[in-house]
Design an enzyme around this catalytic site. Structure first.
Site, mmCIF file in Angstrom:
data_model
loop_
_atom_site.group_PDB
_atom_site.id
_atom_site.type_symbol
_atom_site.label_atom_id
_atom_site.label_comp_id
_atom_site.label_asym_id
_atom_site.label_seq_id
_atom_site.Cartn_x
_atom_site.Cartn_y
_atom_site.Cartn_z
ATOM 1 N NE ARG A 13 -1.155 2.607 2.934
ATOM 2 C CZ ARG A 13 -0.716 3.747 3.641
ATOM 3 N NH1 ARG A 13 -0.482 4.639 2.569
ATOM 4 N NH2 ARG A 13 -0.090 3.530 4.666
ATOM 5 C CG ASP A 14 3.333 4.335 2.957
ATOM 6 O OD1 ASP A 14 3.219 5.214 2.105
ATOM 7 O OD2 ASP A 14 3.213 4.608 4.106
ATOM 8 C CG HIS A 204 3.724 4.445 9.291
ATOM 9 N ND1 HIS A 204 3.173 3.652 8.400
ATOM 10 C CD2 HIS A 204 3.949 5.308 8.470
ATOM 11 C CE1 HIS A 204 2.905 3.793 7.316
ATOM 12 N NE2 HIS A 204 3.642 5.094 7.173
ATOM 13 C CG HIS A 206 7.403 7.595 5.304
ATOM 14 N ND1 HIS A 206 7.248 7.041 4.090
ATOM 15 C CD2 HIS A 206 6.225 7.364 6.019
ATOM 16 C CE1 HIS A 206 5.959 6.761 4.033
ATOM 17 N NE2 HIS A 206 5.248 6.956 5.200
ATOM 18 C CB CYS A 237 2.163 10.228 1.319
ATOM 19 S SG CYS A 237 0.519 11.037 1.076
ATOM 20 C CG ASN A 246 6.950 3.217 4.815
ATOM 21 O OD1 ASN A 246 6.034 3.148 3.831
ATOM 22 N ND2 ASN A 246 5.930 3.502 6.083
HETATM 23 P P1 HMG Z 1 -13.195 14.569 -1.538
HETATM 24 O O1 HMG Z 1 -13.044 15.274 -2.752
HETATM 25 O O2 HMG Z 1 -13.418 15.851 -0.379
HETATM 26 O O3 HMG Z 1 -14.574 13.597 -1.325
HETATM 27 O O4 HMG Z 1 -12.070 13.557 -1.277
HETATM 28 P P2 HMG Z 1 -15.948 13.611 -1.788
HETATM 29 O O5 HMG Z 1 -16.710 13.030 -0.886
HETATM 30 O O6 HMG Z 1 -16.441 15.105 -2.142
HETATM 31 O O7 HMG Z 1 -15.839 12.938 -2.983
HETATM 32 C C1 HMG Z 1 -15.103 13.249 -4.322
HETATM 33 C C2 HMG Z 1 -15.129 12.260 -5.231
HETATM 34 O O8 HMG Z 1 -14.350 10.959 -4.663
HETATM 35 C C3 HMG Z 1 -16.474 11.647 -5.784
HETATM 36 O O9 HMG Z 1 -16.456 11.016 -6.766
HETATM 37 C C4 HMG Z 1 -16.864 10.433 -4.827
HETATM 38 O O10 HMG Z 1 -17.440 9.567 -5.129
HETATM 39 C C5 HMG Z 1 -15.558 9.728 -4.597
HETATM 40 P P3 HMG Z 1 -16.943 11.839 -8.115
HETATM 41 O O11 HMG Z 1 -18.431 12.073 -7.861
HETATM 42 O O12 HMG Z 1 -16.256 13.058 -8.249
HETATM 43 O O13 HMG Z 1 -16.579 10.886 -9.228
HETATM 44 N N1 HMG Z 1 -14.895 9.204 -3.529
HETATM 45 C C6 HMG Z 1 -14.539 7.792 -3.311
HETATM 46 N N2 HMG Z 1 -14.294 6.883 -4.351
HETATM 47 C C7 HMG Z 1 -13.728 5.863 -3.964
HETATM 48 N N3 HMG Z 1 -13.612 5.539 -2.586
HETATM 49 C C8 HMG Z 1 -13.771 6.460 -1.730
HETATM 50 C C9 HMG Z 1 -14.117 7.485 -2.029
HETATM 51 N N4 HMG Z 1 -14.808 8.704 -1.458
HETATM 52 C C10 HMG Z 1 -15.077 9.570 -2.251
HETATM 53 N N5 HMG Z 1 -13.659 5.907 -0.404
HETATM 54 C C11 HMG Z 1 -11.278 11.508 -0.059
HETATM 55 C C12 HMG Z 1 -11.888 13.053 0.054
HETATM 56 C C13 HMG Z 1 -10.807 11.279 1.290
HETATM 57 C C14 HMG Z 1 -12.207 10.695 -0.513
HETATM 58 C C15 HMG Z 1 -10.125 11.913 -0.875
HETATM 59 O O14 HMG Z 1 -9.234 13.087 -0.316
HETATM 60 C C16 HMG Z 1 -8.967 10.595 -1.047
HETATM 61 O O15 HMG Z 1 -9.759 9.646 -1.393
HETATM 62 N N6 HMG Z 1 -7.932 10.951 -0.217
HETATM 63 C C17 HMG Z 1 -7.232 9.729 -0.160
HETATM 64 C C18 HMG Z 1 -5.544 10.112 0.062
HETATM 65 C C19 HMG Z 1 -4.627 8.867 0.325
HETATM 66 O O16 HMG Z 1 -5.077 7.949 0.218
HETATM 67 N N7 HMG Z 1 -3.396 9.274 0.759
HETATM 68 C C20 HMG Z 1 -2.503 8.354 0.859
HETATM 69 C C21 HMG Z 1 -2.482 7.469 2.153
HETATM 70 S S1 HMG Z 1 -2.439 8.194 3.706
HETATM 71 C C22 HMG Z 1 -0.650 7.937 3.813
HETATM 72 O O17 HMG Z 1 -0.053 7.747 3.061
HETATM 73 C C23 HMG Z 1 0.001 8.377 5.309
HETATM 74 C C24 HMG Z 1 0.226 6.951 5.932
HETATM 75 O O18 HMG Z 1 0.954 6.074 5.420
HETATM 76 C C25 HMG Z 1 0.748 7.530 7.351
HETATM 77 C C26 HMG Z 1 1.854 8.219 7.179
HETATM 78 O O19 HMG Z 1 3.021 8.107 6.545
HETATM 79 O O20 HMG Z 1 1.865 9.340 7.835
HETATM 80 C C27 HMG Z 1 -1.220 6.439 6.132
HETATM 81 MG MG MG Z 2 3.323 6.337 5.148
#
Ligand code: HMG
Ligand code: MG
Length: 303
Positions: A13-14, A204, A206, A237, A246
């Site tokens: 994933r990450d 966690h 990086h 990310c 990581n």
């Molecule tokens: P938004 O634009 O505010 O959401 O995004 P929305 O509810 O207004 O929806 C916008 C569109 O996204 C719509 O589609 C929804 O249907 C769709 P459209 O009508 O435009 O075609 N949608 C989805 N589609 C699939 N699955 C869903 C979903 N939700 C809405 N669950 C949202 C808000 C949270 C959805 C968006 O910003 C997002 O998906 N962000 C994810 C970002 C991400 O994955 N980042 C990486 C992971 S975090 C990380 O790496 C850190 C970590 O490793 C720890 C660390 O290292 O710090 C964990």
């Molecule tokens: Mg991470």
């Protein structure tokens, strides 16, 4: 130090969420199979997030279904109720919600404030509880934010307490941009452990500034015993500019084994998994241990 550490492998994933090369579902499944075969029994395999936000994680449902026959615990990221419904349909038993300790990263990553994200997780946790699904909680930017700069430990404590109170079984502290140093990591863990049990905290980290192993060691001295890492040091990310992967699983396993801690991971088999995914993404692993073991193999095979 007590001799049990739990490793959460986050490479599929990450590790893969930031790659430019598209990796097929079959290759993602093969990577996870190889990781499990190497003894990594807890693996984060995908994310049910917006495909516009993270196109690399599309088809996480197929990946999750494709590994369901394996003996392992498979985690997926879920940002909201829509993601929860999709994850459940694909058979998810353990999910991870993800918040930030800083407002800038929260806005960039999940398009809402920290408080809004916690409010959004409430119904997800309720539904998870009703379904018997375990929920892990992430906090990003615990040692610094690419947008807001310094992050106060109290901000992390507040989010950790909120996630713990919501019912997360574990809270993983993300040094998203790898800026932390050992004393800061130690103080942070001590502060957060004042609000929830240390046994339920994960690290966690990086490795952007090459401090992750030292930070892990400092955290272990404080009593932390859960480590997130990614095979080969894959990762990053897309919403954390400049951040690298990581801490590498090979490097963690090597360090732990050197401390007399049995990880259950076969490092030779892990190296095979790492080398295979490295070929797919077209880059050698950044892990120092993987590089050293690969160099040793080359020398032995040329003799
Ligand atoms: P938004 O634009 O505010 O959401 O995004 P929305 O509810 O207004 O929806 C916008 C569109 O996204 C719509 O589609 C929804 O249907 C769709 P459209 O009508 O435009 O075609 N949608 C989805 N589609 C699939 N699955 C869903 C979903 N939700 C809405 N669950 C949202 C808000 C949270 C959805 C968006 O910003 C997002 O998906 N962000 C994810 C970002 C991400 O994955 N980042 C990486 C992971 S975090 C990380 O790496 C850190 C970590 O490793 C720890 C660390 O290292 O710090 C964990
Ligand atoms: Mg991470």
């Amino acid at each position: 130090m007590s001799d049990t550490v739990r490793i959460v492998e986050v490479g599929p994933r990450d590790g893969l969420q930031n790659e430019k090369t598209a990796i097929s579902v079959a290759d993602r499944i093969a990577f996870i199979e190889a990781l499990v075969g190497a003894g990594l029994d807890t693996v984060e395999v995908g994310a049910f997030v917006s495909p516009k936000a993270i196109p690399q994680m599309v088809n996480s449902d197929q990946v999750l279904r494709g590994v369901s026959h394996l003996a392992g615990e498979f985690h997926v990221l879920v940002p909201n109720e829509k993601g929860f419904a999709a994850a459940r349909q694909a058979g998810a038993r353990v999910i991870a919600v993800f918040a930030s300790a800083s407002e800038g990263f929260s806005r960039a990553n999940i398009n809402c404030s920290v408080a809004e994200s916690i409010a959004r997780f409430g119904p997800v946790l309720s539904r998870a509880k009703a379904d018997g699904v375990r929920v892990r909680g992430y906090i990003s930017c615990v040692l610094g934010c690419p947008f807001d700069g310094e992050v106060k430990p109290q901000a992390v404590v507040d989010v950790a307490k909120a996630l713990w109170d919501l019912g997360c079984y574990e809270v993983s502290l993300g040094d998203t941009i790898g800026v932390g140093t050992p004393l800061k990591a130690r103080h942070l863990l001590r502060a957060v452990a004042g609000a929830m049990p240390m046994a339920h905290l994960a690290m966690h980290f990086h490795d952007t500034y090459g401090q992750a192993l030292a930070n892990l060691y400092a955290g272990m001295e404080e009593g932390a015993r859960v480590i997130d890492c990614a095979a080969g040091g894959l990762g990053g990310c897309p919403y954390a500019p400049g951040a690298t992967g990581n801490v590498a699983t090979e490097d963690v396993v090597y360090m732990l084994e050197g401390m007399g801690i049995d990880t259950g991971v076969d490092i030779a088999k892990l190296l095979v998994a790492t080398n295979a995914v490295s070929r797919l993404i077209g880059r050698p692993p950044v892990s120092r241990v993987a590089a050293a073991l690969n160099a040793k193999k080359r020398i032995v095979s040329s003799e």
